[in-house]
Every structure is written in C-alpha cells, then in structure tokens.
Scaffold this motif. Sequence first.
Motif, PDB file in Angstrom:
ATOM      1  N   ILE A 145      34.623 -38.310   6.258  1.00 36.11           N
ATOM      2  CA  ILE A 145      34.383 -39.003   4.844  1.00 36.11           C
ATOM      3  C   ILE A 145      33.086 -39.014   4.510  1.00 36.11           C
ATOM      4  CG2 ILE A 145      36.328 -40.602   5.538  1.00 36.11           C
ATOM      5  CD1 ILE A 145      34.260 -42.933   6.064  1.00 36.11           C
ATOM      6  N   ARG A 146      32.015 -38.691   5.099  1.00 40.31           N
ATOM      7  CA  ARG A 146      30.619 -38.826   4.889  1.00 40.31           C
ATOM      8  C   ARG A 146      30.214 -37.989   3.347  1.00 40.31           C
ATOM      9  NH1 ARG A 146      26.400 -35.409   5.812  1.00 40.31           N
ATOM     10  NH2 ARG A 146      24.370 -36.215   5.383  1.00 40.31           N
ATOM     11  N   PRO A 147      30.886 -36.827   3.251  1.00 35.64           N
ATOM     12  CA  PRO A 147      30.441 -36.103   1.965  1.00 35.64           C
ATOM     13  C   PRO A 147      31.230 -36.732   0.499  1.00 35.64           C
ATOM     14  CG  PRO A 147      31.209 -34.234   3.578  1.00 35.64           C
ATOM     15  CD  PRO A 147      31.656 -35.738   4.167  1.00 35.64           C
ATOM     16  N   GLY A 148      32.384 -36.849   0.890  1.00 38.04           N
ATOM     17  CA  GLY A 148      32.966 -37.611  -0.419  1.00 38.04           C
ATOM     18  C   GLY A 148      32.460 -38.881  -0.583  1.00 38.04           C
ATOM     19  N   ALA A 149      32.165 -39.664   0.548  1.00 35.32           N
ATOM     20  CA  ALA A 149      31.687 -41.114   0.142  1.00 35.32           C
ATOM     21  C   ALA A 149      30.296 -41.170  -0.363  1.00 35.32           C
ATOM     22  CB  ALA A 149      31.639 -41.830   1.556  1.00 35.32           C
ATOM     23  N   LEU A 150      29.517 -40.017   0.127  1.00 33.57           N
ATOM     24  CA  LEU A 150      27.993 -39.889  -0.454  1.00 33.57           C
ATOM     25  C   LEU A 150      28.209 -39.514  -2.056  1.00 33.57           C
ATOM     26  CD1 LEU A 150      25.078 -40.312   0.316  1.00 33.57           C
ATOM     27  CD2 LEU A 150      25.308 -38.004   1.282  1.00 33.57           C
ATOM     28  N   ALA A 151      28.926 -38.609  -2.189  1.00 39.21           N
ATOM     29  CA  ALA A 151      29.081 -38.232  -3.572  1.00 39.21           C
ATOM     30  C   ALA A 151      29.731 -39.517  -4.437  1.00 39.21           C
ATOM     31  CB  ALA A 151      30.042 -37.061  -3.555  1.00 39.21           C
ATOM     32  N   TYR A 152      30.559 -40.308  -4.192  1.00 37.41           N
ATOM     33  CA  TYR A 152      30.922 -41.324  -4.793  1.00 37.41           C
ATOM     34  C   TYR A 152      30.140 -42.390  -5.099  1.00 37.41           C
ATOM     35  CZ  TYR A 152      33.531 -45.598  -5.859  1.00 37.41           C
ATOM     36  OH  TYR A 152      33.890 -46.768  -6.312  1.00 37.41           O
ATOM     37  N   PHE A 153      29.231 -42.936  -4.004  1.00 39.75           N
ATOM     38  CA  PHE A 153      28.229 -43.748  -4.139  1.00 39.75           C
ATOM     39  C   PHE A 153      26.971 -43.334  -5.027  1.00 39.75           C
ATOM     40  CE2 PHE A 153      30.211 -45.684  -0.134  1.00 39.75           C
ATOM     41  CZ  PHE A 153      30.805 -46.568  -0.842  1.00 39.75           C
TER      42      PHE A 153
END
Length: 172
Positions: A145-153
């Motif tokens: 989930i790290r790449p997607g969550a970082l892009a979202y935030f």
Amino acid sequence: MRFRFWLSVERCLVLNLIRLFRIREGSERVARGFALGVMVNFFPTFGFGVVISAAFARLLGGNINAGLAGGALLGFFWPVLFYLNMRTGSLFVSPPLVIDDLDDVTEKTMSALVWGQTFTVGSVLNSLLTGLTVYLVLRLVYQQIRPGALAYFRRHARDHQRRFRRPSRPRP
C-alpha cells in the motif's frame, strides 16, 4: 475559530501520514515502531504519550517516525480506551466501581480506577493484543500500500493547500 482548529488537525494528520509512508526502511522496523507507538496509548501517559512512543520505538528497534505516528493515532480516544481497559480487566478482576457504559467515565471515576488492578490488567491485555494485531497487519500490507498511499496523501495535500491558502497581498 473551530474551523481553524480542525484545519490544523487535518494538516498535521496528513503531514504525519506522508512522513509515515515516506519511510524507506524495511516493513518490519516500520511495523514494529508503529505497533509500539499504538501500544503506549492504552496507558495513562499524562500528555507525554507521543514522546514516550518515539522513545519506546527507538529503544526496541522500531522506526521513530512510525512510533510517533502510532503514538499520535489514538491520543484523542483516551476515554474510549479507558472504558475498553476497564471492560477487559473486569473479565479477570472485579472492579471496585462499576462502569456500565461510556457515560460513566468521568474524571472522578478515572482518578479512582486508573491505578487499580482491573485497569492495569485490561490495559496490558489490550495493548498486547492491539500491538500484535497492528504489527502483523502492517507487516503484511505496508510494502503493497505504500506507493499508492503516498501518492494519494501527496495529492490530497496539494489540493488542500490550493483550497485553503490565504491569498497573497498584491504588490504595489
């Protein structure tokens, strides 16, 4: 006034989430630090929970930033955690005062029960169970989930700044 408070809370939360997901260390250290930070919230820390979380995470080999994020996660829910500790502890030790629902948690009952056996047993059990659960879940899903969550935030922070930035003064 209330709007500014919630705006600053949201900004602080998004900033800490971005910091959490920017950590490039192994998922084991991040999961350990975050779980240790969450575990501290079940004990009365008298406002020093976030600092204790970071120190606890550092002492036991977790990531400090993840410990800070975990420590700040449940700080606002102390009455609910107190109630949960009392309910869990009352399964093993009978309390001197009975707390039937969340409305019974007052300053008087908290000061009377916070150092009792019922509270201590409940807080130890709840912190261990919650810490282990958070550790296992975060250990399994952090890298996915790290790449997607970082892009979202990051996208959310940019949109937030665009919406609520004060207009600059026109230059003369």
